[in-house]
Design an enzyme around this catalytic site. Structure first.
Site, PDB file in Angstrom:
ATOM      1  N   PRO A  88      -1.498  -5.973   4.541  1.00  0.00           N
ATOM      2  CA  PRO A  88      -2.280  -6.141   3.270  1.00  0.00           C
ATOM      3  C   PRO A  88      -3.437  -7.117   3.242  1.00  0.00           C
ATOM      4  CG  PRO A  88      -0.005  -7.207   3.240  1.00  0.00           C
ATOM      5  CD  PRO A  88       0.040  -6.511   4.332  1.00  0.00           C
ATOM      6  N   GLU A 115       8.531 -10.419   7.065  1.00  0.00           N
ATOM      7  CA  GLU A 115       7.150 -10.885   6.860  1.00  0.00           C
ATOM      8  C   GLU A 115       6.088 -10.494   7.650  1.00  0.00           C
ATOM      9  OE1 GLU A 115       7.347 -12.830   3.759  1.00  0.00           O
ATOM     10  OE2 GLU A 115       9.464 -12.244   4.132  1.00  0.00           O
ATOM     11  N   ARG A 153      -5.768  15.517   7.247  1.00  0.00           N
ATOM     12  CA  ARG A 153      -6.578  16.570   6.426  1.00  0.00           C
ATOM     13  C   ARG A 153      -7.729  16.573   6.740  1.00  0.00           C
ATOM     14  NH1 ARG A 153      -4.326  17.493   1.552  1.00  0.00           N
ATOM     15  NH2 ARG A 153      -6.081  18.100   0.935  1.00  0.00           N
ATOM     16  N   ASP A 167     -13.414  18.975  -1.053  1.00  0.00           N
ATOM     17  CA  ASP A 167     -14.769  18.635  -1.803  1.00  0.00           C
ATOM     18  C   ASP A 167     -14.755  17.725  -2.837  1.00  0.00           C
ATOM     19  OD1 ASP A 167     -15.470  22.163  -1.376  1.00  0.00           O
ATOM     20  OD2 ASP A 167     -13.651  21.424  -2.450  1.00  0.00           O
TER      21      ASP A 167
HETATM   22  C1  4G1 Z   1       1.304 -10.230   0.279  1.00  0.00           C
HETATM   23  C2  4G1 Z   1       0.259  -3.667   1.022  1.00  0.00           C
HETATM   24  C3  4G1 Z   1       2.189  -9.703   0.999  1.00  0.00           C
HETATM   25  C4  4G1 Z   1       1.580  -4.257   1.687  1.00  0.00           C
HETATM   26  C5  4G1 Z   1       0.234  -9.781  -0.352  1.00  0.00           C
HETATM   27  C6  4G1 Z   1      -0.542  -2.564   1.386  1.00  0.00           C
HETATM   28  C7  4G1 Z   1       1.086  -7.712  -0.246  1.00  0.00           C
HETATM   29  C8  4G1 Z   1       0.679  -2.176   4.958  1.00  0.00           C
HETATM   30  C9  4G1 Z   1       0.543  -2.686   3.670  1.00  0.00           C
HETATM   31  C10 4G1 Z   1       2.197  -8.361   0.742  1.00  0.00           C
HETATM   32  C11 4G1 Z   1       1.672  -3.749   3.167  1.00  0.00           C
HETATM   33  C12 4G1 Z   1       0.255  -8.510  -0.691  1.00  0.00           C
HETATM   34  C13 4G1 Z   1      -0.301  -2.449   2.903  1.00  0.00           C
HETATM   35  C14 4G1 Z   1       3.578  -7.333   1.245  1.00  0.00           C
HETATM   36  C15 4G1 Z   1       2.641  -4.335   3.703  1.00  0.00           C
HETATM   37  C16 4G1 Z   1       4.934  -6.886   6.170  1.00  0.00           C
HETATM   38  C17 4G1 Z   1       6.029  -5.846   5.957  1.00  0.00           C
HETATM   39  C18 4G1 Z   1       3.908  -6.797   5.164  1.00  0.00           C
HETATM   40  C19 4G1 Z   1       5.550  -5.388   4.577  1.00  0.00           C
HETATM   41  C20 4G1 Z   1       4.399  -6.126   3.933  1.00  0.00           C
HETATM   42  C21 4G1 Z   1      -0.853  -7.851  -1.644  1.00  0.00           C
HETATM   43  C22 4G1 Z   1       5.048  -7.102   2.997  1.00  0.00           C
HETATM   44  N1  4G1 Z   1      -1.057  -1.330   3.550  1.00  0.00           N
HETATM   45  N2  4G1 Z   1       3.348  -5.184   3.375  1.00  0.00           N
HETATM   46  N3  4G1 Z   1       3.981  -7.900   2.303  1.00  0.00           N
HETATM   47  O1  4G1 Z   1       3.529  -6.053   0.732  1.00  0.00           O
HETATM   48  O2  4G1 Z   1       2.848  -3.910   5.161  1.00  0.00           O
HETATM   49  O3  4G1 Z   1      -0.501  -1.218   4.720  1.00  0.00           O
END
Ligand code: 4G1
Length: 224
Positions: A88, A115, A153, A167
């Site tokens: 995130p 986490e 893609r 497109d």
């Molecule tokens: C704090 C979202 C925590 C989440 C704030 C988009 C989300 C990986 C992504 C989280 C993840 C926000 C993503 C949250 C993601 C560790 C394991 C991180 C899962 C995890 C907005 C949990 N794009 N999230 N934490 O979702 O990996 O790629």
């Protein structure tokens, strides 16, 4: 292009490997998706790869050593691979970024759980952090699959004629509306122009609809 995916849930990736556009890209040898079970790189008999956070608090943190060893193993075959951590905290995945990544030969995707990973992995082992959007999800796997789909893609030959689409977002706009048979259903009719057979007028109408649609639903895109 080759994707190596580091994950605690390799089976999830059958969702994209077994059918659809990506499956066909794999069959055509344009794509390779290798998954790595991070637990295989655990340093203990219980196959743990996580531990409690320093400083206390809820949840668990993925440890440095298993991840670093796994990346090391992937780099033996593939020294030039770019390591991407789906997180995130990353820069947002967009059509333009997907296009940029599609020129790489090899991408290693690290999927977080709990986490997330020990910060020292991000400092020392990760080339780029990418996010699919601002919401909480349970793990990086779904994000990795979104990235693999969007990037794949863009690779020449992966899309067949039946899958075209491209497109639509290439011009930064939303799509125009689509209709198929029948011509009338429950009193709802297809716009007359689409039945006219006048291709130039149809293209102009679609372009106008795409612009209108974007203005109405995504003002942020029109700005760009
Ligand atoms: C704090 C979202 C925590 C989440 C704030 C988009 C989300 C990986 C992504 C989280 C993840 C926000 C993503 C949250 C993601 C560790 C394991 C991180 C899962 C995890 C907005 C949990 N794009 N999230 N934490 O979702 O990996 O790629």
């Amino acid at each position: 292009m080759r994707f190596d995916v580091i994950t605690l849930f390799p089976e999830m990736f059958s969702a994209i490997k077994d059918e659809g556009v990506i499956a066909r890209g794999i069959k055509k040898s344009l794509l390779l998706i290798n998954t790595w079970q991070l637990r295989d790189f655990s340093h203990n008999k219980h196959r743990n790869i996580d531990d409690a956070p320093y400083g206390g608090g809820a949840g668990m943190v993925m440890q440095v050593k298993p991840i670093r060893d796994c990346i090391g193993k992937i780099k033996q075959d593939n020294p030039k691979t770019k390591v991407i951590y789906l997180s995130p905290q990353g820069e947002r995945l967009t059509h333009d970024l997907a296009k940029e990544l599609s020129s790489l030969d090899s991408i290693t995707l690290l999927c977080g759980r709990y986490e997330g990973v020990d910060e020292r992995i991000i400092e020392h082992d990760v080339d780029r952090e990418i996010s699919i959007g601002d919401y909480v999800i349970s793990g990086g796997e779904l994000a990795a699959m979104v990235l693999i789909d969007a990037v794949s893609r863009q690779i020449p030959g992966v899309l067949g004629n039946q899958d075209s689409l491209d497109d639509s977002f290439a011009n930064g706009l939303l799509d125009y509306p689509h209709y198929t048979r029948p011509e009338e259903v429950d009193g709802q009719v297809v716009p007359k122009i689409l039945l006219s057979g006048h291709q130039a007028n149809i293209e102009a109408w679609r372009q106008a609809q795409a612009i209108q649609n974007t203005q109405k639903k995504r003002k942020d895109l029109v700005k760009k």
